[in-house]
Design a protein around this motif. Structure first.
Motif, mmCIF file in Angstrom:
data_model
loop_
_atom_site.group_PDB
_atom_site.id
_atom_site.type_symbol
_atom_site.label_atom_id
_atom_site.label_comp_id
_atom_site.label_asym_id
_atom_site.label_seq_id
_atom_site.Cartn_x
_atom_site.Cartn_y
_atom_site.Cartn_z
ATOM 1 N N LEU A 1 0.939 -1.331 0.018
ATOM 2 C CA LEU A 1 -0.109 0.193 -0.640
ATOM 3 C C LEU A 1 0.948 1.148 -0.162
ATOM 4 O O LEU A 1 1.884 1.268 0.607
ATOM 5 C CB LEU A 1 -0.146 0.045 1.011
ATOM 6 N N LEU A 2 0.666 1.749 -1.057
ATOM 7 C CA LEU A 2 1.309 3.248 -0.805
ATOM 8 C C LEU A 2 -0.027 4.798 -0.753
ATOM 9 O O LEU A 2 -0.871 4.501 -0.657
ATOM 10 C CB LEU A 2 1.304 4.254 -2.227
ATOM 11 N N PHE A 3 0.096 5.367 0.861
ATOM 12 C CA PHE A 3 0.013 6.564 0.140
ATOM 13 C C PHE A 3 0.644 7.525 1.101
ATOM 14 O O PHE A 3 1.994 7.857 1.185
ATOM 15 C CB PHE A 3 -0.995 6.463 2.132
ATOM 16 N N THR A 4 -0.066 9.021 1.021
ATOM 17 C CA THR A 4 1.348 10.088 1.069
ATOM 18 C C THR A 4 0.840 10.981 2.791
ATOM 19 O O THR A 4 -0.462 10.215 3.251
ATOM 20 C CB THR A 4 0.661 11.213 0.484
ATOM 21 N N ASP A 5 1.863 11.147 3.439
ATOM 22 C CA ASP A 5 1.929 11.406 4.149
ATOM 23 C C ASP A 5 2.290 13.761 3.858
ATOM 24 O O ASP A 5 3.051 13.808 4.532
ATOM 25 C CB ASP A 5 3.106 11.571 5.459
ATOM 26 N N ALA A 6 0.873 13.944 3.945
ATOM 27 C CA ALA A 6 0.592 15.645 3.327
ATOM 28 C C ALA A 6 1.936 16.216 4.284
ATOM 29 O O ALA A 6 2.645 17.180 3.384
ATOM 30 C CB ALA A 6 -0.025 15.883 2.614
ATOM 31 N N ASP B 1 5.542 15.403 3.816
ATOM 32 C CA ASP B 1 5.686 15.402 3.099
ATOM 33 C C ASP B 1 6.901 13.676 2.432
ATOM 34 O O ASP B 1 7.850 14.643 1.440
ATOM 35 C CB ASP B 1 6.972 17.092 1.985
ATOM 36 N N VAL B 2 6.096 13.289 2.471
ATOM 37 C CA VAL B 2 6.695 12.107 2.196
ATOM 38 C C VAL B 2 5.623 10.508 1.984
ATOM 39 O O VAL B 2 4.090 10.640 1.587
ATOM 40 C CB VAL B 2 6.835 10.886 3.834
ATOM 41 N N ILE B 3 5.898 10.076 0.902
ATOM 42 C CA ILE B 3 5.057 8.110 0.554
ATOM 43 C C ILE B 3 5.866 7.658 1.200
ATOM 44 O O ILE B 3 6.392 7.087 0.851
ATOM 45 C CB ILE B 3 5.358 8.458 -0.887
ATOM 46 N N HIS B 4 4.578 7.234 2.056
ATOM 47 C CA HIS B 4 4.711 5.663 2.383
ATOM 48 C C HIS B 4 4.319 4.496 2.311
ATOM 49 O O HIS B 4 3.933 4.825 1.374
ATOM 50 C CB HIS B 4 4.481 5.961 4.010
ATOM 51 N N LYS B 5 5.354 3.539 1.796
ATOM 52 C CA LYS B 5 4.810 2.355 1.744
ATOM 53 C C LYS B 5 4.626 1.044 2.565
ATOM 54 O O LYS B 5 5.883 1.270 3.755
ATOM 55 C CB LYS B 5 6.106 1.363 0.845
ATOM 56 N N HIS B 6 3.565 0.227 3.181
ATOM 57 C CA HIS B 6 2.872 -0.510 3.600
ATOM 58 C C HIS B 6 2.680 -1.841 3.327
ATOM 59 O O HIS B 6 1.720 -2.263 1.773
ATOM 60 C CB HIS B 6 2.111 0.103 4.316
ATOM 61 N N VAL B 7 3.716 -2.517 3.922
ATOM 62 C CA VAL B 7 3.737 -4.435 3.504
ATOM 63 C C VAL B 7 3.361 -4.741 4.650
ATOM 64 O O VAL B 7 4.015 -5.056 5.255
ATOM 65 C CB VAL B 7 5.113 -4.495 3.019
ATOM 66 N N PRO B 8 2.097 -5.562 4.422
ATOM 67 C CA PRO B 8 1.627 -6.130 5.847
ATOM 68 C C PRO B 8 2.610 -7.034 6.125
ATOM 69 O O PRO B 8 3.708 -8.093 5.521
ATOM 70 C CB PRO B 8 0.511 -7.348 4.868
ATOM 71 N N PHE C 1 8.476 5.572 0.832
ATOM 72 C CA PHE C 1 9.060 4.968 -0.866
ATOM 73 C C PHE C 1 9.714 6.288 -1.327
ATOM 74 O O PHE C 1 10.174 6.035 -1.974
ATOM 75 C CB PHE C 1 7.534 4.996 -1.021
ATOM 76 N N ARG C 2 9.316 7.607 -1.230
ATOM 77 C CA ARG C 2 9.778 9.160 -1.347
ATOM 78 C C ARG C 2 9.755 9.781 -0.256
ATOM 79 O O ARG C 2 8.553 10.066 0.125
ATOM 80 C CB ARG C 2 8.880 8.884 -2.877
ATOM 81 N N SER C 3 10.750 10.455 -0.449
ATOM 82 C CA SER C 3 10.533 11.544 -0.256
ATOM 83 C C SER C 3 10.897 12.821 -0.669
ATOM 84 O O SER C 3 10.963 13.082 -1.342
ATOM 85 C CB SER C 3 12.156 11.767 1.477
ATOM 86 N N ARG C 4 10.421 13.921 -0.397
ATOM 87 C CA ARG C 4 10.438 15.123 -0.599
ATOM 88 C C ARG C 4 9.298 14.516 -1.889
ATOM 89 O O ARG C 4 9.225 15.439 -3.275
ATOM 90 C CB ARG C 4 11.829 16.223 -0.808
ATOM 91 N N ALA C 5 7.706 13.915 -1.021
ATOM 92 C CA ALA C 5 7.078 13.782 -2.553
ATOM 93 C C ALA C 5 6.313 15.115 -2.730
ATOM 94 O O ALA C 5 5.785 14.691 -3.398
ATOM 95 C CB ALA C 5 6.387 12.597 -2.084
#
Length: 66
Positions: free
Chosen positions: A40-45, A48-55, A62-66
């Motif tokens: 699962l990918l989601f942003t924490d606006a 300014d980060v995109i997180h990746k969640h693997v169960p 996943f990516r910073s300064r998104a």
């Protein structure tokens, strides 16, 4: 939280189950996208980060300064 409220409105009793929170502690989480590769990918606006969640695994950036 906004996405969870929106998802609840899509629940149809007996057909579509209401969502279950899988993560918490984010100030402004948006846009969850499920990958067919199993994460699962989601942003924490606010951060300014995109997180990746693997169960079953720790949360990744996943990516910073998104």
């Amino acid at each position: 939280m906004h996405l969870l409220r929106m998802a609840w409105s899509l629940a149809i009793p007996g057909i579509v189950k209401p969502p279950v929170p899988v993560l918490s502690g984010f100030r402004q989480a948006n846009g969850p996208v499920w990958s067919r590769l199993g994460f699962l990918l989601f942003t924490d606006a606010a951060r300014d980060v995109i997180h990746k969640h693997v169960p079953g695994a720790p949360l990744e950036t996943f990516r910073s300064r998104a």
